[in-house]
Design a protein around this motif. Structure first.
Motif, PDB file in Angstrom:
ATOM      1  N   ASP A 132      38.844  51.958  30.178  1.00 49.86           N
ATOM      2  CA  ASP A 132      38.731  51.541  29.156  1.00 49.86           C
ATOM      3  C   ASP A 132      40.007  51.941  28.336  1.00 49.86           C
ATOM      4  N   LEU A 133      40.376  49.997  28.587  1.00 49.41           N
ATOM      5  CA  LEU A 133      42.367  49.964  27.886  1.00 49.41           C
ATOM      6  C   LEU A 133      42.457  50.046  26.720  1.00 49.41           C
ATOM      7  N   ASP A 139      46.949  43.941  24.913  1.00 49.45           N
ATOM      8  CA  ASP A 139      47.829  43.084  24.647  1.00 49.45           C
ATOM      9  C   ASP A 139      49.239  42.248  25.723  1.00 49.45           C
ATOM     10  N   ALA A 140      49.361  43.372  26.415  1.00 48.54           N
ATOM     11  CA  ALA A 140      50.472  42.971  27.150  1.00 48.54           C
ATOM     12  C   ALA A 140      49.774  42.440  28.599  1.00 48.54           C
ATOM     13  N   TYR A 141      48.525  42.911  28.578  1.00 52.56           N
ATOM     14  CA  TYR A 141      47.624  41.936  29.783  1.00 52.56           C
ATOM     15  C   TYR A 141      47.706  40.010  29.560  1.00 52.56           C
ATOM     16  N   VAL A 142      47.113  40.125  27.699  1.00 50.41           N
ATOM     17  CA  VAL A 142      46.719  38.980  27.886  1.00 50.41           C
ATOM     18  C   VAL A 142      48.251  37.868  27.606  1.00 50.41           C
ATOM     19  N   ALA A 143      49.459  39.075  26.840  1.00 53.03           N
ATOM     20  CA  ALA A 143      50.551  38.485  27.175  1.00 53.03           C
ATOM     21  C   ALA A 143      51.076  37.881  28.364  1.00 53.03           C
ATOM     22  N   THR A 144      50.597  38.268  29.526  1.00 58.74           N
ATOM     23  CA  THR A 144      50.783  37.674  30.951  1.00 58.74           C
ATOM     24  C   THR A 144      50.652  36.170  31.009  1.00 58.74           C
ATOM     25  N   GLY A 145      49.712  35.526  30.275  1.00 58.64           N
ATOM     26  CA  GLY A 145      48.963  34.333  30.466  1.00 58.64           C
ATOM     27  C   GLY A 145      47.752  34.688  31.664  1.00 58.64           C
ATOM     28  N   GLU A 146      47.760  35.319  32.279  1.00 56.19           N
ATOM     29  CA  GLU A 146      46.477  35.796  33.708  1.00 56.19           C
ATOM     30  C   GLU A 146      45.091  35.809  32.879  1.00 56.19           C
ATOM     31  N   LEU A 148      44.220  33.840  30.652  1.00 60.03           N
ATOM     32  CA  LEU A 148      43.262  33.006  30.227  1.00 60.03           C
ATOM     33  C   LEU A 148      43.641  31.172  31.298  1.00 60.03           C
ATOM     34  N   GLN A 149      43.689  32.067  32.445  1.00 58.73           N
ATOM     35  CA  GLN A 149      43.464  30.686  33.462  1.00 58.73           C
ATOM     36  C   GLN A 149      41.819  31.471  34.361  1.00 58.73           C
ATOM     37  N   VAL A 150      40.767  32.517  34.231  1.00 58.44           N
ATOM     38  CA  VAL A 150      40.144  33.154  34.905  1.00 58.44           C
ATOM     39  C   VAL A 150      39.297  33.256  33.845  1.00 58.44           C
ATOM     40  N   ALA A 151      37.862  33.112  34.723  1.00 59.71           N
ATOM     41  CA  ALA A 151      36.188  33.310  34.418  1.00 59.71           C
ATOM     42  C   ALA A 151      36.553  34.811  33.505  1.00 59.71           C
ATOM     43  N   GLY A 152      35.727  35.041  32.219  1.00 57.60           N
ATOM     44  CA  GLY A 152      35.946  36.464  31.931  1.00 57.60           C
ATOM     45  C   GLY A 152      36.806  37.411  31.353  1.00 57.60           C
ATOM     46  N   ALA A 153      38.360  36.140  31.924  1.00 60.16           N
ATOM     47  CA  ALA A 153      39.388  37.136  31.659  1.00 60.16           C
ATOM     48  C   ALA A 153      40.175  38.219  32.042  1.00 60.16           C
ATOM     49  N   PHE A 154      39.816  37.981  33.458  1.00 58.50           N
ATOM     50  CA  PHE A 154      40.135  39.260  34.364  1.00 58.50           C
ATOM     51  C   PHE A 154      40.564  38.667  35.987  1.00 58.50           C
ATOM     52  N   THR A 155      41.262  39.468  36.188  1.00 61.02           N
ATOM     53  CA  THR A 155      40.836  39.485  38.128  1.00 61.02           C
ATOM     54  C   THR A 155      41.041  40.267  38.529  1.00 61.02           C
ATOM     55  N   GLY A 160      45.411  41.993  36.734  1.00 61.11           N
ATOM     56  CA  GLY A 160      44.007  42.868  36.318  1.00 61.11           C
ATOM     57  C   GLY A 160      43.116  43.588  37.242  1.00 61.11           C
ATOM     58  N   GLY A 161      44.037  43.510  38.668  1.00 59.82           N
ATOM     59  CA  GLY A 161      43.263  44.654  39.404  1.00 59.82           C
ATOM     60  C   GLY A 161      43.157  46.024  38.966  1.00 59.82           C
ATOM     61  N   ALA A 162      43.910  46.552  38.116  1.00 53.78           N
ATOM     62  CA  ALA A 162      44.179  47.685  38.148  1.00 53.78           C
ATOM     63  C   ALA A 162      43.096  48.013  36.399  1.00 53.78           C
ATOM     64  N   PHE A 163      42.315  47.296  35.871  1.00 53.67           N
ATOM     65  CA  PHE A 163      41.930  47.328  35.323  1.00 53.67           C
ATOM     66  C   PHE A 163      40.611  47.163  35.235  1.00 53.67           C
ATOM     67  N   VAL A 164      40.174  47.614  36.730  1.00 55.87           N
ATOM     68  CA  VAL A 164      38.674  46.972  37.084  1.00 55.87           C
ATOM     69  C   VAL A 164      38.261  49.202  37.755  1.00 55.87           C
ATOM     70  N   THR A 165      38.196  49.476  37.238  1.00 49.40           N
ATOM     71  CA  THR A 165      37.553  50.524  37.941  1.00 49.40           C
ATOM     72  C   THR A 165      36.440  50.598  39.199  1.00 49.40           C
ATOM     73  N   GLY A 166      35.227  49.527  39.197  1.00 50.47           N
ATOM     74  CA  GLY A 166      34.696  49.872  40.250  1.00 50.47           C
ATOM     75  C   GLY A 166      33.988  48.537  40.259  1.00 50.47           C
ATOM     76  N   ILE A 167      33.557  47.852  41.622  1.00 51.62           N
ATOM     77  CA  ILE A 167      32.473  46.745  41.821  1.00 51.62           C
ATOM     78  C   ILE A 167      30.927  47.008  43.067  1.00 51.62           C
ATOM     79  N   GLU A 168      30.387  46.653  42.329  1.00 51.38           N
ATOM     80  CA  GLU A 168      29.453  46.943  43.027  1.00 51.38           C
ATOM     81  C   GLU A 168      28.635  45.602  43.323  1.00 51.38           C
ATOM     82  N   GLY A 169      28.739  45.254  44.866  1.00 53.69           N
ATOM     83  CA  GLY A 169      28.461  43.603  45.238  1.00 53.69           C
ATOM     84  C   GLY A 169      29.811  43.780  46.023  1.00 53.69           C
TER      85      GLY A 169
END
Length: 203
Positions: A132-133, A139-146, A148-155, A160-169
């Motif tokens: 929950d950013l 704003d800070a994350y988008v300003a890095t440009g990262e 804009l280069q990837v599907a879903g707007a995150f890595t 973006g790894g700090a903004f993903v709290t969990g993955i199933e799969g």
């Protein structure tokens, strides 16, 4: 040793394959990703992967007997498919919709064996839970440009790894290529994943 051709400009996909012992030849497809707008997210990802694979397999520079791998990723949120954001403002809007929620990252995979023109394709789907950013973090994350280069707007393997709290799969699927699925598709074609390993891999 069999040659794998990666029909993608994604540095994350290339890095993932290299870390898994595979050194692919990169040939970018140039496929217009907007031509299939309106399809369900999982189907969209698969059809784009198939188009990219087919486009590259026809190129003269593809080595004889090579295996061509096409991939495409989209994030599904509320039934909608999200590829790369149009611009920074679009990335901000997406993150404000994504924060604190859960989406599904679909990556279509298509492998074509140029010898005999055999094809196997499937989609891998991974559930992604987003932190929950705050507006300031977005704003800070988008300003890095990262984003804009990837599907879903995150890595998950970058800033973006700090903004993903969990993955199933499959974690690699979120990066852009599911190694277990590629292995399964190769097996369908009668090909071996281990034959793609470079000669400097200790066996």
């Amino acid at each position: 040793m069999t040659t794998l051709v990666l029909a993608s400009a994604s540095p994350a996909r290339l890095a993932t394959l290299r870390q898994a012992g595979v050194e692919p030849v990169v040939i970018v497809s140039g496929v217009d990703e907007s031509q299939l707008d309106g399809l369900p997210p999982a189907e969209l990802a698969l059809q784009l992967a198939e188009l990219k694979c087919a486009a590259v397999a026809q190129r003269d520079e593809v080595p004889a007997g090579a295996l061509v791998l096409g991939c495409d990723s989209v994030l599904e949120l509320d039934g909608e498919a999200y590829g790369k954001p149009d611009d920074a403002a679009d990335a901000v809007r997406r993150w404000r919709a994504m924060r604190g929620r859960t989406g599904v990252l679909h990556t279509g995979h298509c492998v074509r064996a140029t010898a005999g023109d055999r094809v196997a394709a499937a989609t891998a789907s991974t559930t992604v839970h987003f932190a929950d950013l705050s507006d300031e973090e977005i704003d800070a994350y988008v300003a890095t440009g990262e984003p804009l280069q990837v599907a879903g707007a995150f890595t998950v393997d970058g800033l973006g790894g700090a903004f993903v709290t969990g993955i199933e799969g499959d974690h690699h699927n979120v990066v852009g290529v599911s190694l277990p699925l590629v292995r399964e598709l190769l097996s369908e074609l009668g090909e071996s994943w281990t034959e793609l390993w470079t000669r400097n891999v200790a066996l």
